[in-house]
Design a protein around this motif. Sequence first.
Motif, PDB file in Angstrom:
ATOM      1  N   ALA A 104     -19.437 -14.365 103.134  1.00  0.00           N
ATOM      2  CA  ALA A 104     -20.655 -15.024 102.650  1.00  0.00           C
ATOM      3  C   ALA A 104     -21.873 -14.126 102.842  1.00  0.00           C
ATOM      4  CB  ALA A 104     -20.845 -16.357 103.373  1.00  0.00           C
ATOM      5  N   ALA A 105     -21.935 -13.430 103.971  1.00  0.00           N
ATOM      6  CA  ALA A 105     -23.059 -12.526 104.218  1.00  0.00           C
ATOM      7  C   ALA A 105     -23.030 -11.348 103.252  1.00  0.00           C
ATOM      8  CB  ALA A 105     -23.023 -12.032 105.661  1.00  0.00           C
ATOM      9  N   VAL A 106     -21.846 -10.796 103.004  1.00  0.00           N
ATOM     10  CA  VAL A 106     -21.732  -9.700 102.051  1.00  0.00           C
ATOM     11  C   VAL A 106     -22.121 -10.174 100.656  1.00  0.00           C
ATOM     12  CG1 VAL A 106     -20.142  -8.056 100.971  1.00  0.00           C
ATOM     13  CG2 VAL A 106     -19.956  -8.539 103.414  1.00  0.00           C
ATOM     14  N   TRP A 107     -21.687 -11.367 100.284  1.00  0.00           N
ATOM     15  CA  TRP A 107     -22.014 -11.923  98.975  1.00  0.00           C
ATOM     16  C   TRP A 107     -23.519 -12.119  98.822  1.00  0.00           C
ATOM     17  CZ3 TRP A 107     -21.032 -12.102  94.254  1.00  0.00           C
ATOM     18  CH2 TRP A 107     -21.400 -13.145  93.407  1.00  0.00           C
ATOM     19  N   ALA A 108     -24.176 -12.611  99.877  1.00  0.00           N
ATOM     20  CA  ALA A 108     -25.628 -12.783  99.821  1.00  0.00           C
ATOM     21  C   ALA A 108     -26.328 -11.442  99.647  1.00  0.00           C
ATOM     22  CB  ALA A 108     -26.116 -13.491 101.093  1.00  0.00           C
ATOM     23  N   LEU A 109     -25.839 -10.416 100.308  1.00  0.00           N
ATOM     24  CA  LEU A 109     -26.414  -9.081 100.169  1.00  0.00           C
ATOM     25  C   LEU A 109     -26.234  -8.556  98.749  1.00  0.00           C
ATOM     26  CD1 LEU A 109     -27.644  -6.518 101.342  1.00  0.00           C
ATOM     27  CD2 LEU A 109     -25.397  -5.932 102.272  1.00  0.00           C
ATOM     28  N   ILE A 110     -25.060  -8.791  98.165  1.00  0.00           N
ATOM     29  CA  ILE A 110     -24.804  -8.350  96.794  1.00  0.00           C
ATOM     30  C   ILE A 110     -25.732  -9.050  95.816  1.00  0.00           C
ATOM     31  CG2 ILE A 110     -23.100  -8.532  94.926  1.00  0.00           C
ATOM     32  CD1 ILE A 110     -20.966  -7.887  97.057  1.00  0.00           C
ATOM     33  N   ARG A 111     -25.916 -10.347  95.966  1.00  0.00           N
ATOM     34  CA  ARG A 111     -26.813 -11.089  95.064  1.00  0.00           C
ATOM     35  C   ARG A 111     -28.256 -10.604  95.210  1.00  0.00           C
ATOM     36  NH1 ARG A 111     -25.226 -15.674  92.462  1.00  0.00           N
ATOM     37  NH2 ARG A 111     -27.380 -16.428  92.548  1.00  0.00           N
ATOM     38  N   ASP A 112     -28.660 -10.357  96.438  1.00  0.00           N
ATOM     39  CA  ASP A 112     -30.023  -9.878  96.669  1.00  0.00           C
ATOM     40  C   ASP A 112     -30.238  -8.513  96.019  1.00  0.00           C
ATOM     41  OD1 ASP A 112     -32.638 -10.068  98.171  1.00  0.00           O
ATOM     42  OD2 ASP A 112     -31.815  -8.256  99.089  1.00  0.00           O
ATOM     43  N   ASP A 113     -29.292  -7.618  96.192  1.00  0.00           N
ATOM     44  CA  ASP A 113     -29.411  -6.293  95.589  1.00  0.00           C
ATOM     45  C   ASP A 113     -29.292  -6.372  94.069  1.00  0.00           C
ATOM     46  OD1 ASP A 113     -29.783  -5.157  98.025  1.00  0.00           O
ATOM     47  OD2 ASP A 113     -27.763  -4.328  98.217  1.00  0.00           O
ATOM     48  N   GLY A 114     -28.476  -7.315  93.577  1.00  0.00           N
ATOM     49  CA  GLY A 114     -28.351  -7.490  92.137  1.00  0.00           C
ATOM     50  C   GLY A 114     -29.680  -7.867  91.494  1.00  0.00           C
TER      51      GLY A 114
ATOM     52  N   GLU B  21     -33.814  -2.146  86.382  1.00  0.00           N
ATOM     53  CA  GLU B  21     -33.073  -1.661  85.218  1.00  0.00           C
ATOM     54  C   GLU B  21     -32.605  -2.854  84.383  1.00  0.00           C
ATOM     55  OE1 GLU B  21     -32.402   0.302  82.596  1.00  0.00           O
ATOM     56  OE2 GLU B  21     -32.496   1.820  84.191  1.00  0.00           O
ATOM     57  N   PRO B  22     -33.494  -3.415  83.553  1.00  0.00           N
ATOM     58  CA  PRO B  22     -33.157  -4.619  82.783  1.00  0.00           C
ATOM     59  C   PRO B  22     -31.962  -4.447  81.847  1.00  0.00           C
ATOM     60  CG  PRO B  22     -35.530  -4.231  82.768  1.00  0.00           C
ATOM     61  CD  PRO B  22     -34.902  -3.017  83.364  1.00  0.00           C
TER      62      PRO B  22
ATOM     63  N   LEU C 150     -24.611  -7.362  82.528  1.00  0.00           N
ATOM     64  CA  LEU C 150     -23.518  -7.097  83.455  1.00  0.00           C
ATOM     65  C   LEU C 150     -23.717  -7.861  84.759  1.00  0.00           C
ATOM     66  CD1 LEU C 150     -21.013  -5.552  84.458  1.00  0.00           C
ATOM     67  CD2 LEU C 150     -22.545  -3.649  85.057  1.00  0.00           C
ATOM     68  N   LEU C 151     -24.913  -7.787  85.329  1.00  0.00           N
ATOM     69  CA  LEU C 151     -25.175  -8.471  86.593  1.00  0.00           C
ATOM     70  C   LEU C 151     -25.069  -9.984  86.445  1.00  0.00           C
ATOM     71  CD1 LEU C 151     -25.870  -7.106  89.334  1.00  0.00           C
ATOM     72  CD2 LEU C 151     -26.204  -5.611  87.387  1.00  0.00           C
TER      73      LEU C 151
END
Length: 287
Positions: free
Chosen positions: A28-38, A45-46, A51-52
């Motif tokens: 869950a923590a990794v997923w939150a980090l991925i969403r934040d970086d996404g 980069e619109p 893809l995102l």
Amino acid sequence: MTDSVHIHAAAASTKDAEAKSCNEMDTAAVWALIRDDGAKVVEQEPTLAHLLRDVVFLRNDLGESLSARLARRLAREDMTRAELEPLFNQIFGQHPELVRHAARDMMAIYQRDPACFSPLEPLLFFKGFLALATYRVAHQLWLDGRRWLALYLQSVMSEAFAVDIHPAARIGCGILLDHATSFVVGETAIIEDNVSILHEVTLGGTGKETGDRHPIVRSGVLLGAGAKVLGRVEIGTGAKVGAGSVVLADVPPHTTVAGVPAVIVGVAREENPADAMDQSLECRGFI
């Protein structure tokens, strides 16, 4: 401090540390980090927004995100995305440990590769990570007796990522396949947790005998680019194999081998060469 900042701070504090166990991985923590970086990527980069949106923002968790990304990359006329994505979702849903192991692979890349600035990068772009995630599904299918489908995934993985891992091989987590091109793993090979492997490495057999005929790679090992490890040899814990070496005999723990055929040329300076990713050789006193 926001949750996303807390997560980034925690990730930064573990940049040089390994998780104690693959099954302790907080997906869950990794997923939150991925969403934040996404979200940051879309802002910067619109052109990558579609893809995102598909791989991250329309997904509820890391398992669904992995399923979407793998289905996009592996879809063929033989099996379309509409067929592959539900299959991946089913396997990841039934076996959440596979998602934890993929998350640990992601963090291993982030921790060890200085060119990686976010766990999102492996999910989107790193074929070594995507090949390993595909292998994890294929391996589960193999264990479930679905041999033909497992072999199909091995085949398309090889086409898409130039990585060929037999679905019967046993591979732990915290694995870094750096660049990954031409990585080959035979049927009875074993790779333990927290191993780093460069491109063009082969874990192969010799002859045409059946049974256990491929290498065992223990934890903490670093396999240099182009290394060939052949037969049922064991690479001991924390050992280092130099680039271009051909290993035909067991390698003791915490030693460094190099050459054709490989011989002991020194000791590994690091407790875990897989973490340090230092491919230099300390040979004084040995050759």
